[in-house]
Write an enzyme that holds these catalytic residues in place. Structure first.
Site, PDB file in Angstrom:
ATOM      1  N   THR A  64       0.922  -1.164  -0.088  1.00 18.49           N
ATOM      2  CA  THR A  64       0.133   0.180  -0.013  1.00 18.49           C
ATOM      3  C   THR A  64       0.966   1.094  -0.035  1.00 18.49           C
ATOM      4  O   THR A  64       1.986   1.262   0.622  1.00 18.49           O
ATOM      5  CB  THR A  64      -0.780   0.014   1.095  1.00 18.49           C
ATOM      6  OG1 THR A  64      -1.442   1.212   1.419  1.00 18.49           O
ATOM      7  CG2 THR A  64      -0.164  -0.341   2.458  1.00 18.49           C
ATOM      8  N   TYR A 104      -2.152   0.268  10.089  1.00 24.76           N
ATOM      9  CA  TYR A 104      -2.327  -0.436   8.895  1.00 24.76           C
ATOM     10  C   TYR A 104      -1.029  -0.493   7.797  1.00 24.76           C
ATOM     11  O   TYR A 104      -0.470  -1.546   7.201  1.00 24.76           O
ATOM     12  CB  TYR A 104      -3.384   0.167   8.113  1.00 24.76           C
ATOM     13  CG  TYR A 104      -3.664  -0.330   6.454  1.00 24.76           C
ATOM     14  CD1 TYR A 104      -3.980  -1.477   6.220  1.00 24.76           C
ATOM     15  CD2 TYR A 104      -3.315   0.703   5.625  1.00 24.76           C
ATOM     16  CE1 TYR A 104      -3.917  -1.893   4.842  1.00 24.76           C
ATOM     17  CE2 TYR A 104      -3.443   0.328   4.416  1.00 24.76           C
ATOM     18  CZ  TYR A 104      -3.755  -0.904   3.791  1.00 24.76           C
ATOM     19  OH  TYR A 104      -3.750  -1.596   2.253  1.00 24.76           O
TER      20      TYR A 104
END
Ligand code: UD1
Length: 328
Positions: free
Chosen positions: A117, A141
C-alpha cells in the site's frame, strides 16, 4: 501451473481471478468469506474456504492443487480502523502473511505477489513519491503491510522464492464488463461512499478535513482503476515466471485528485447534487499521497487504459446500481 489467490472473493482479488481465468489459467481462491462474497468469484475458479494464516491448512491446499504461485490479497484495509484496533491489523495482515509465506516456502511455491500500500510512505508532502522515498507509515495499517514487505525480502534472500510487492495507491472503479466491483455494504472508500450517496443509500456524506496543506484544503489521492491495477499483477507474474528478480513497485497514475474534485466528478457522472458536509480530519490520513508510477511502466511495460477519473467513477457508479438491483 495453478495460482492461489488469497482474498479472491474480495474487491481487488475477484478482479484478479477474472483476469487469470480470462487468460486460461488454473485458479484456486482461498478466502474466509468474512468480507468477501462467494458469488463474486468467477465460476472458472475453485473456492477453498479457510484462513490464509492457517499454515497446515494452506500447506495442504498447496500440495493438493500443485500451487506454483500465490497472489496474496487477503487482509484488512481500513486506515482509521487500524488506529482503533491495531492488533487486528497485525494479526490479519502481518501474522497471517508470515504463516502464508512459511507455507509457501515449505510447499515449494516459486513466486509470491503481495498487495502492499501507499500507506507505507506516510506523510510525504505534496510531491509524488518514488519507490526510494523514505518509508514512514503513519498508521498501524501501513506498518502491518510494511512488515510483510520486509519479511518477503528476508525470506527471498534465504529461500528459492521470488516475490513482487505492489504498493497500491487508491484503487477504485469496477470491471468495465460489469462482472465485479466493490461490494462491501459499509465500505469506507471515498468514491464508493459518494456513489452510494448519489443513489440515496446514504442521506449525506462528509469531507474529512478541509484544512490540509493542499490546493483546496482537502486530501489528495492518486486514484487507479482496478482493471489497470490488475494488469500490473498479470505483467508482474509474467516477469517472475520468466526469471525476473524480486521487485517492489508503486501502482499509480501520477495524478492526484482532491476529495472535492472526486465529489464533483461523482455529482457530474450521476447527475445528482447530493448533500456534503465538511467535517474534521480522520485519524491516520496523510494530506496527499501520489506516485510517479514510472518504474512500473518501465519495468513491466504497463500501460494504463482506464486512467480517467470520469471512467473510474462511471464504472463504480454502474456497479453500485447493479448491487441495488441484485439486493432487491
Ligand atoms: C485507501 C485504501 C488503503 C490504501 C490507500 C492508499 C481502503 C479502504 N483504503 O485509503 O487501503 O492503502 O488508499 O493511498 O481502500 N474521504 C472523505 N469522506 C469519506 C471517505 C473518504 O473525505 O466519506 C477522504 C479521506 O479522508 C481521504 C480520501 O477521501 O482523504 C480517500 O479516502 P479513502 O477512500 O478512505 O482511502 P484512503 O484512506 O486514502
Amino acid at each position: 501451473m495453478t495460482v492461489l489467490v488469497t482474498g479472491g472473493a474480495g474487491y481487488i482479488g475477484s478482479h484478479m481471478v477474472l483476469r487469470l481465468a480470462d487468460a486460461g489459467e488454473k485458479v484456486v481462491v482461498l478466502d474466509n468469506l468474512v468480507t468477501g462474497f462467494d458469488w463474486a468469484i468467477d465460476h472458472r475458479a475453485e473456492l477453498v474456504e479457510g484462513n490464509a494464516g492457517d499454515m497446515d491448512f494452506v500447506g495442504k491446499v498447496i500440495a493438493e492443487h500443485a500451487i506454483t504461485e500465490i497472489v496474496h490479497f487477503a487482509g484488512s484495509i481500513v486506515v482509521p480502523e487500524s488506529v482503533e484496533n491495531p492488533l487486528k491489523y497485525y494479526a490479519n495482515n502481518t501474522a497471517t502473511s508470515r504463516n502464508l509465506i512459511e507455507a509457501a516456502v515449505k510447499g515449494g511455491v516459486k513466486h509470491f505477489v503481495f498487495s502492499s500500500t501507499a500507506a507505507v510512505y506516510g506523510m510525504t508532502g505534496l510531491a509524488p513519491v518514488i519507490e526510494e522515498t523514505p518509508l514512514n507509515p503513519m498508521s498501524p495499517y501501513g506498518r502491518s503491510k510494511l512488515m510483510t514487505e520486509w519479511m518477503l525480502a528476508d525470506v527471498a534472500a534465504a529461500h528459492p522464492i521470488t516475490y513482487g510487492v505492489l504498493r497500491y495507491f487508491n484503487v477504485a472503479g469496477a470491471d468495465p464488463a460489469g462482472r465485479s466491483g466493490q461490494s462491501t455494504p459499509m465500505a469506507t472508500h471515498l468514491i464508493k461512499v459518494a456513489c452510494q450517496t448519489a443513489l440515496g443509500q446514504r442521506d449525506k456524506m462528509a469531507i474529512f478535513g478541509t484544512d490540509y496543506e493542499t490546493p483546496d484544503g482537502t486530501g489528495v489521492r492518486d486514484y487507479i482503476h482496478v482493471t489497470d491495477l490488475i494488469e500490473a499483477h498479470a505483467l508482474l507474474l509474467e516477469r517472475l515466471r520468466a526469471g525476473g528478480d524480486s521487485t517492489t513497485l508503486n501502482c499509480a497514475y501520477g495524478r492526484g485528485y482532491s476529495v472535492r474534485e472526486v465529489i464533483d466528478t461523482v455529482k457530474a457522472v450521476s447527475g445528482v447534487d447530493f448533500p456534503v458536509e465538511e467535517g474534521p480530519r480522520r485519524p491516520g490520513d496523510p494530506a496527499s499521497i501520489t506516485a510517479t508510477g514510472e518504474r512500473v511502466r518501465k519495468l513491466l511495460g504497463w500501460t494504463p487504459r482506464h486512467d480517467d477519473l470520469n471512467e473510474i467513477v462511471k464504472t463504480a457508479f454502474d456497479w453500485e446500481q447493479h448491487l441495488i438491483r441484485r439486493n432487491r
